[in-house]
Design a protein around this motif. Structure first.
Motif, PDB file in Angstrom:
ATOM      1  N   LYS A 225      51.143  10.945 -40.114  1.00 31.28           N
ATOM      2  CA  LYS A 225      52.002  10.446 -39.032  1.00 31.28           C
ATOM      3  C   LYS A 225      52.515   9.032 -39.330  1.00 31.28           C
ATOM      4  O   LYS A 225      53.681   8.718 -39.076  1.00 31.28           O
ATOM      5  CB  LYS A 225      51.218  10.438 -37.707  1.00 31.28           C
ATOM      6  CG  LYS A 225      51.132  11.804 -37.075  1.00 31.28           C
ATOM      7  CD  LYS A 225      52.499  12.230 -36.549  1.00 31.28           C
ATOM      8  CE  LYS A 225      52.532  13.721 -36.252  1.00 31.28           C
ATOM      9  NZ  LYS A 225      53.905  14.197 -35.971  1.00 31.28           N
ATOM     10  N   ALA A 361      52.162   9.997 -30.867  1.00 37.05           N
ATOM     11  CA  ALA A 361      51.265  10.669 -31.798  1.00 37.05           C
ATOM     12  C   ALA A 361      49.908  10.012 -31.656  1.00 37.05           C
ATOM     13  O   ALA A 361      49.807   8.799 -31.516  1.00 37.05           O
ATOM     14  CB  ALA A 361      51.764  10.564 -33.237  1.00 37.05           C
ATOM     15  N   THR A 372      45.331  16.479 -31.479  1.00 38.27           N
ATOM     16  CA  THR A 372      46.266  15.577 -32.151  1.00 38.27           C
ATOM     17  C   THR A 372      47.633  15.692 -31.479  1.00 38.27           C
ATOM     18  O   THR A 372      47.850  16.556 -30.643  1.00 38.27           O
ATOM     19  CB  THR A 372      46.434  15.916 -33.650  1.00 38.27           C
ATOM     20  OG1 THR A 372      46.856  17.281 -33.747  1.00 38.27           O
ATOM     21  CG2 THR A 372      45.160  15.708 -34.430  1.00 38.27           C
ATOM     22  N   GLY A 373      48.554  14.799 -31.864  1.00 41.89           N
ATOM     23  CA  GLY A 373      49.943  14.895 -31.422  1.00 41.89           C
ATOM     24  C   GLY A 373      50.164  14.438 -29.999  1.00 41.89           C
ATOM     25  O   GLY A 373      49.413  13.619 -29.455  1.00 41.89           O
TER      26      GLY A 373
END
Lengths: 444, 444
Positions: A225, A361, A372-373
């Motif tokens: 990321k 993120a 995640t995310g």
């Protein structure tokens, strides 16, 4: 100044404050000592350093949390501790006062360590620990862009627009993500001679993975990321040299005037105060009852202590650990006073750990569950805002985030402080350079 | 760096910014020079100094107001001006740059004057003009209470809890009211060794009435309200001595370690830059077209200029005057470029002036109408919030005021800056005193 029956707490961080609140509610007379007048919500400090939030949004005056006039016999002293006399049972302040205790809770926290290179490195690589640190880093970042805009020296411009963050833990990862966003989104259209999107943000980590405290694939996700955000991630790159020209890490020399230190931490000198041996990182080993071995009247909690869990592993230096230890120590003192039975050994309830990587993120870990995310980012925001001390702070932080989210505008990017005096006092770029370094490093 | 057709504006205050906005919208290429990176909403500065608002709530980065990438050919330089070469038509910066102009708008503002006693008085009586000034005064006020709480010296405690404000204009009146409220309401229950309500707040004014620019009975009303709030008002008390022990005014010696300067203002050295004579207060006399006599290409506006109205009286140094002059100068330049006829002489539309005296008392004057008390306070709040640059600032200021109104809690009373380093570095009360004075006065 002898006084019977008083609990003295050193430090108004997460540990000290949670102990103080619990003791105050139980009517126990207490004195809280801190060298600052505010409690700091440390997990959001990098947002002040990257100009997303204002100091007042992540800090709250200790006196307004524990208003002495409202919460029974509470005294708050803005003082620095010089030592502890365990025989006479008193804390000595730098100002020369002696504060007597019946029980003592030491929650003095930690500071960044330069691994013995403080004299060489600290000047050119300020650490991110206090509110003053964050304001200094914010000033340096914003001034770097301003000076890149006005300089005619292409080489200097390159150095000014290169940012190196040292340390791949949560603070370093979050700071790198926030700086990349500041350059690529917020400031993108604010300058004419430079393109802030061309700024280099480099994250340097000694070992081979980011977020060492998390499972390996979350570290890999963070690296991916950050790379997408334009951050250059250098793992397996231990720092070798830091000076005014830049940093050398893993054999590579990076020319920069902006180096920020987010690496190892060590405890404040609690061992020296007590005259007891410490671990290598300065923490004092205590038992599962959080007491200094052999002393029923002294508790050490939070980042200043090493406490081993059931498996013999030390608890991590995290805000929730400090908070739960603060409550545990307060409860132990209340039980002692009421003549009740001792508690069971300290047990940490792990609600999870999280880190965010720029806008939308994040990585989070709740026991066995990993997220995640964007969902992790939402969770991160929710948990952090919910934890903020003070109702007003919660609302204004929410508004700021929403606003930032909608507009990419960072409203807190004010340059205040000694730099302006420095700029006024001198009359060449070079002198400004030196003066700036001096004044910035003079503080803290 | 010769460049044709460019307007250069010096100063990003009310005057400079309103000119810049109008010119940018008309597509005129312009360069805005300011030594700070932010526009300051000066009328609320005393609220930062008295810990009611945060810096980010009354200041906004110039680059976010006039985002160069969005508003045509706009350059912003964070630089200090050293001089102006009117023959070669260029502005010289302290950093050595030469910025060429076709038209020049000088909106460089004013600073406080110590009437020739700056060397003697400034050190012990800091002025309230910039954001840094406000943060320094906030730090001094909050530290005074913290140190009064810990000292064992009754005499020092008295000095620490005495606050003297010099100057009975709007800034002095508002600051005195805000400090009295801070002591009597907000901090009232926050300490144990001292009673903040016992703090003395003294407002010193040389002439026989407060708010000299308002009708006499509004000054009398302000005096009555301040007295009700516990402020000691001393009119007809010109300052004679200021030193580390206190202030002597009107023959009376007041022992104090907290003296704040809100008295006379003078223009920044615009006269020196241009090599032209100035009025006694440093302002440059300009015609009713706001141009430097004999120079069609140079406008001087706001606090830096003296402009006479139809009756031969100078316009007051107020934000609305500067704003309207900024628009007028921008309009004159646009007309000139388009070959249109000259404007009529500058005319000021007076929407009224206001001052507030603590919580829910204020005085306001709108042409022939005068308002006092709670209605004036509501009006004052409405007008000031409406004028604040930036939507987000308006919301957070409103929330802060509402919160403050409901709870008397002041959320921004954080102590940041050099004082903590000073406290850490030295080890006696006396040394802290000296160190604090040094560091506080070293800035600006």
């Amino acid at each position: 100044m002898a006084e019977a029956g008083r609990v003295v707490i050193i430090g108004a961080g997460f540990g000290g404050l949670s102990a103080a609140r619990k003791l105050a509610r139980a009517g126990v007379p207490l004195t809280l000592i801190d060298k600052k007048n505010h409690h700091l919500f440390q997990p959001l400090l990098y947002q002040v350093a990257s100009a997303a939030l204002s100091p007042a949004e992540i800090a709250v005056p200790v006196r307004s949390v524990l208003s002495p006039g409202k919460t029974g016999d509470v005294k708050i002293l803005m003082e620095e501790v010089q030592g502890i006399d365990t025989d006479r049972k008193l804390v000595r302040s730098v100002g020369g006062d002696e504060i007597a205790y019946e029980s003592l809770i030491i929650a003095a926290g930690s500071k960044f360590t330069y691994f013995g290179k403080e004299d060489e490195w600290a000047e050119n690589a300020p650490a991110l620990k206090s509110l003053d640190d964050a304001l200094n880093i914010r000033r340096r970042v914003l001034l770097a862009f301003e000076r890149a805009e006005t300089t005619h020296d292409e080489n200097l411009r390159q150095r000014l627009m290169t940012f190196v963050i040292i340390g791949g833990g949560p603070t370093g990862v979050e700071m790198a993500g926030a700086l990349a966003e500041l350059a690529r989104a917020t400031l993108a259209r604010d300058f004419t001679n430079i393109d802030p999107r061309a700024a280099r943000v480099v994250l340097v980590e000694a070992v081979d993975t980011l977020l060492g405290a998390y499972p390996a694939h979350l570290g890999a996700y963070a690296e991916k990321k950050l790379t997408e955000l334009g951050v250059e991630v250098r793992t397996q790159s231990p720092v070798e040299v830091i000076n005014a020209d830049g940093v050398t890490a893993g054999g590579e020399m990076i020319e920069t005037s902006n180096i920020f230190w987010c690496a190892g931490v060590e405890a404040v000198p609690v061992g020296e105060w007590l005259g007891v041996p410490t671990e290598k990182n300065g923490t004092v080993p205590v038992g599962a009852d959080l007491r200094l071995p052999g002393r029923k009247d002294i508790f050490i909690i939070g980042d200043a202590a090493t406490v081993l869990d059931e498996d013999g592993k030390p608890f991590p230096a995290l805000a929730p650990v400090a908070k739960q230890q603060g409550k545990y120590a307060a409860d132990a003192i209340i039980r002692q006073r009421e003549g009740r039975a001792e508690q069971a050994p300290f047990h940490y309830r792990d609600w999870g750990t999280m880190a965010t990587i720029g806008r939308a993120a994040a990585v989070a870990k709740f026991g066995k569950i990993e997220v995640t995310g964007f969902p992790a980012w939402l969770l991160w925001g929710f948990v952090h805002v919910a934890y903020l001390v003070g109702f007003r702070n919660r609302i204004t932080v929410l508004i700021n985030w929403l606003w930032h989210w909608l507009t990419y505008a960072k409203g807190s990017r004010l340059i205040t402080g000694p730099d302006e005096a420095a700029i006024r006092a001198v009359d060449s770029r070079k002198a400004v350079d030196e003066e700036l370094d001096k004044t910035v490093n003079a503080v803290d």
